[in-house]
Design an enzyme around this catalytic site. Structure first.
Site, mmCIF file in Angstrom:
data_model
loop_
_atom_site.group_PDB
_atom_site.id
_atom_site.type_symbol
_atom_site.label_atom_id
_atom_site.label_comp_id
_atom_site.label_asym_id
_atom_site.label_seq_id
_atom_site.Cartn_x
_atom_site.Cartn_y
_atom_site.Cartn_z
ATOM 1 N N GLY A 124 -9.884 19.688 76.218
ATOM 2 C CA GLY A 124 -10.415 18.750 75.248
ATOM 3 C C GLY A 124 -9.849 19.030 73.869
ATOM 4 N N CYS A 125 -9.970 18.041 72.977
ATOM 5 C CA CYS A 125 -9.352 18.190 71.654
ATOM 6 C C CYS A 125 -10.056 19.264 70.839
ATOM 7 C CB CYS A 125 -9.355 16.857 70.926
ATOM 8 S SG CYS A 125 -10.942 16.006 70.867
ATOM 9 N N TYR A 126 -11.385 19.211 70.763
ATOM 10 C CA TYR A 126 -12.091 20.256 70.001
ATOM 11 C C TYR A 126 -11.849 21.648 70.595
ATOM 12 C CZ TYR A 126 -14.861 16.663 67.497
ATOM 13 O OH TYR A 126 -15.278 15.624 66.719
ATOM 14 N N THR A 145 -9.304 22.781 72.069
ATOM 15 C CA THR A 145 -7.957 23.254 71.735
ATOM 16 C C THR A 145 -7.938 23.925 70.374
ATOM 17 O OG1 THR A 145 -6.877 21.576 73.095
ATOM 18 C CG2 THR A 145 -5.591 22.488 71.268
#
Lengths: 348, 348, 348, 348
Positions: C150-152, C154
């Protein structure tokens, strides 16, 4: 001090929300019924969290019985629905923020809206020059029905009408390009209105004379000019929530110079509370009028191409919608025209 | 595969930074000296933190000895300083991102820039129609000196030149209104460029034909038209970092319809890699070309007022500055014209 | 040079669009089938106008037969749908940009996603410290199935994992507050994602430990720490299209100072191409990594409260989604890990 | 109805401009002298174009004789300059929007500001809990000198002080991460505040406990707690002109649940006009309070990590500066505390 009870139909949308923001600051208004369509039953605080004093009001359904019994009803409804509501409010001042009663020309209505013409009501733009020495204001004093102008027509008509009324410009090759904040498109859920799409991007729409505000602008300028005026109008969406900056130009009549232009605009608006011709060298910005009922104007004469350029800045939701509506209400009720209307922008 | 050594003078500014971003992705370039004025001695990473691969490069002073010995030198310097530098680089391909060598008319230069005319170099806009059947590209192949177009002239000239070259429009009442991201104003510290002033606000500047890009646009359109063309040009600042959306219109010649217009534009740009006439119904947005060398175009015929409206979108820093510069470099060096240039925008 | 054929399922969304933007710049990829759900049959140019080279590709329906026959398939699909597709692609490298296979703990999956656990795949964050001297990279080399983080997770896991792996911080009162551009919320049509709502406003969501990325961050940090780590995670939406800036902090172990912290982070990431510990005094900004696969990090020791503060900046769509996916693909295929991935941001 | 004459020193900046915006709407104020430093002699309309009613006022130099003779003087001056001015205004209510008199602890002042401590004045945050059953309001009624709180301390202290006053949380590992609009940095011309740098980017500053608002927040929370409280405070700049969204968290005392927390906050603020604990499920947004004196609060209990999370939203220029200043003036003058202060945000 008389207090008027006011209802707002369409309180869940951007226009309705801004009308309520202004009414909350109006000293002679008591807010009554707030109605909606699909949001009936919702708490206003869930839909308009900025209107803290009304957070716990529950939206009722938009029906004539709910709206009846108020002194004033504002309509912020989808196109085509105002007439049926207004008919059942014969004793009420009805102020329609929608388009239904703006155009006097039934053919133009049908061409641009594709539906039967409902008629026309007094047009709520008091400062509009309607000829060399007349303004729209008189038609609004004591009116029982008022059609609030569109946002683009407000900013652009005020920009060019004085020049047409004074014969400074020719009624051909009139070009208007305007940038609007995205609240002008309303709360409808469309992919191109998503934040990620809007931020960092400018986009045009309704190019080529097909935007519905085109005939309304032409109606205003033709009235001022005393002859038909057509315009090339291109609206664009700018990455900001509010505001309209319009660049308006037309061919200058022979021999017209900057001093004469400024004199005409100072005469047209010098005694207006909300419309300000800026000093030479200062230019309108949409940020400076944000949240206010003000209109900033500046003029330039481009001798190289023989054209007058007028820039105007308004807040599309305030002067362009709700502010114009409340200003018209004041005139209709015989109140001070400026009552309750902000004359300072919220900047930066 | 030949690799060319390239220096950039003015590496601390927005134009210089974008040139470096593109050069870093160019397969036949080796980046050499990077120079600056007041930032001499700085680490590039402190000034251009997005250029990670060059973060530890220290900026040298902009002097001819530092720049000499490269195959190509890009100049991103203040107006009026390029000629002195270029003179001392006789054996180098010099590509000037500044204005000094853009105008062929010395009188126009002096009127708009208020300084002596330095001369003119081949104009770095390969796709520009320069007549009914000619383009600017030929003048750039193998050139040793190139003047990179201004950002507004890039987007607006490509928008209108095909119509002028084909005789579709008349050379009067040509009106261009463009909205630019604020990087177009550079990194200079001016109050109106502060974030708090810019965000949420549209503002005009250079109104009335006084912007310095006006004579450059006129030069391009006059070349295409084969006769003098004047324009009413109004630039505005939009609340976004990058991008230009231009609304360009002119009176249609008799009998010209949409089909003919589209045919002319398809012929003009159908084989271009970067200039795209969009399908009918789709409109350019500046967001869609962000970071790319692309130009999006769309045309509309407004029969009600007899005008052609052309909308163009570019990234002012890419196609409008650095992309045009690198594309010109490719032509000057005999490389594939599109080498190293992005054809996809960074969206949303 | 071997060229791999690649299909993208979910090409109409933001994740799919960014994967395609990167693949278009990848020298060893040939783009094959592009598929969608409700947008099946659409021209890609209508949905992703920034992907000019693919504008005329028509989206096919997402079905295994359409996806079969490619070397690699990227899945950018709604949660819960990847397993069924992947099962029918036994011979293909499948890289899932969705959440389905990120968590190893079935109970955590069920608690946060409310559906049965599909299993777990190698986690596509090569640089992640997985212990004092190990990284996630090895698990991805030659993998046939990869779960893209997921972006967060990462940005935040890379920020704190080195400190946990080296025992610099305690596994309690770990607090992460992150601000994300609104593309992180996808293209779904929700009122709070409208441009007019987003611009000029910050808003939190998923407060109190309920955001689905919480267990994923905890999984990563626990792996690095070798013991359970819980986090207080608060995501917020910022008025920008892209980017995540995360402020991550945890209690320092006794006696840990800045020099030791910097040494640990330099050891962890000093040889990484994309993860950059900035020089002292320079701070990450999401703008500097926009459009790139870079991660900017900076550390601070707050002696007054005994906490380590680590700031990270990524582009949620690039390193946070599509860049991580392509980087993982490179490892899976045995290619140079950095191939085709941008190391420069698009700024300003 | 008594009318008070009011002067504003520092009328050219953002704080001064917002004070004037509010004073223009105040029914018992007459605006007197407006003064500035380097902008002395300028027309206010050139610097604050949104303050239309004051456009033609010319700024005078900031000197005690110019300021004397008013009932109230607001100071919006650079740090370190207020004391000298105030000394010469013995009979005037002086309200300092600067930092000089906020801190009671001389050592903390010297550590964070690096200059001698000027002293402390009553702190202008009426709603602040100063203990289990006390508020700051009493200290402001009839005061002749008032120190207006900093913007971050306003939003964050109101968020956490009730929990400390009621013993709901422990005074360790208190973490505050806040995002502010860039007007919080003032009108100073710094490269990182340029619009092109700010838009589309989040950036931190003052990380690691070095921001000057840190000791002020600690002073407020310590007062409420009755014991020393330290905080880890990280401010960030968000791409918006105005607004602060703060995420504040602290370890929960044993056994504290959501119901108890809500009860404490309802008791603390239930009768406040400007501070609103939102209904469960609704979250603060900075956009909803823009231009208003409101504070939106919401609380969450994160049982997984044993922490209380409180989110607050304010407008940094209104409640965070000018609104707090005018609210304090009302108390000092014995007026209705809410007089002239907006309770509706300008949204969207």
């Amino acid at each position: 001090m008389q207090v008027f009870s006011v209802a707002v139909a369409g309180a869940s949308g951007y226009a309705g929300g801004e009308i309520l923001r202004l009414l909350l600051a109006h000293p002679q208004v008591r807010i009554g019924a707030l109605t909606a369509g699909s949001s009936t039953g919702s708490r206003l605080g869930d839909l308009q969290p900025h209107l803290a004093p009304l957070a716990d009001v529950v939206l009722q359904e938009t029906t004539p019985p709910v709206l009846a019994g108020h002194d004033v009803v504002f309509l912020a409804l989808p196109h085509g629905t105002s007439a049926a509501v207004a008919e059942q409010l014969p004793d009420t001042v009805v102020i329609d923020a929608g388009a239904d009663f703006r155009l006097t020309d039934a053919a133009a209505w049908e061409q641009f809206y594709g539906s039967p013409h409902a008629g026309s009501w007094p047009y709520g733009l008091p400062e509009l020059p309607t000829g060399p020495d007349t303004q729209q204001r008189a038609a609004l004093q004591g009116a029982r029905r008022i059609a609030v102008p569109g946002c683009y027509p407000t900013g652009t008509s005020l920009a060019l009408a004085p020049a047409f009324a004074a014969g400074l410009v020719a009624p051909r090759d009139v070009v208007i390009v305007a940038a609007s904040g995205t609240s002008g498109a309303g709360k409808s859920l469309k992919p191109h209105l998503l934040g990620a799409e809007v931020m960092g991007s400018m986009s045009p729409y309704g190019v080529g004379g097909v935007h519905r505000h085109t005939p309304e602008i032409e109606q205003n300028l033709s009235l001022a000019a005393g002859q038909p005026v057509s315009v090339s109008f291109t609206p664009t969406l700018a990455p900001m929530p509010r505001g309209i900056l319009a660049t308006c130009s037309a061919p200058l009549a022979d021999g017209v110079g900057l001093a004469q232009v400024r004199e005409v605009y100072e005469k047209a608006y010098g005694s207006e509370a909300f419309v300000h011709l800026l000093p030479e060298g200062q230019w309108p910005t949409s940020g400076a009028v944000l949240g206010s009922n003000n209109v900033q104007l500046q003029v330039a004469v481009d001798d190289r191409v023989g054209r007058l350029v007028v820039i105007s800045a308004i807040d599309n939701l305030t002067k362009g919608t709700a502010g114009g509506a409340v200003q018209s209400m004041n005139l209709a009720l015989g109140l001070e025209e400026t009552l309750g209307l902000p004359t300072t922008g919220v900047a930066p």
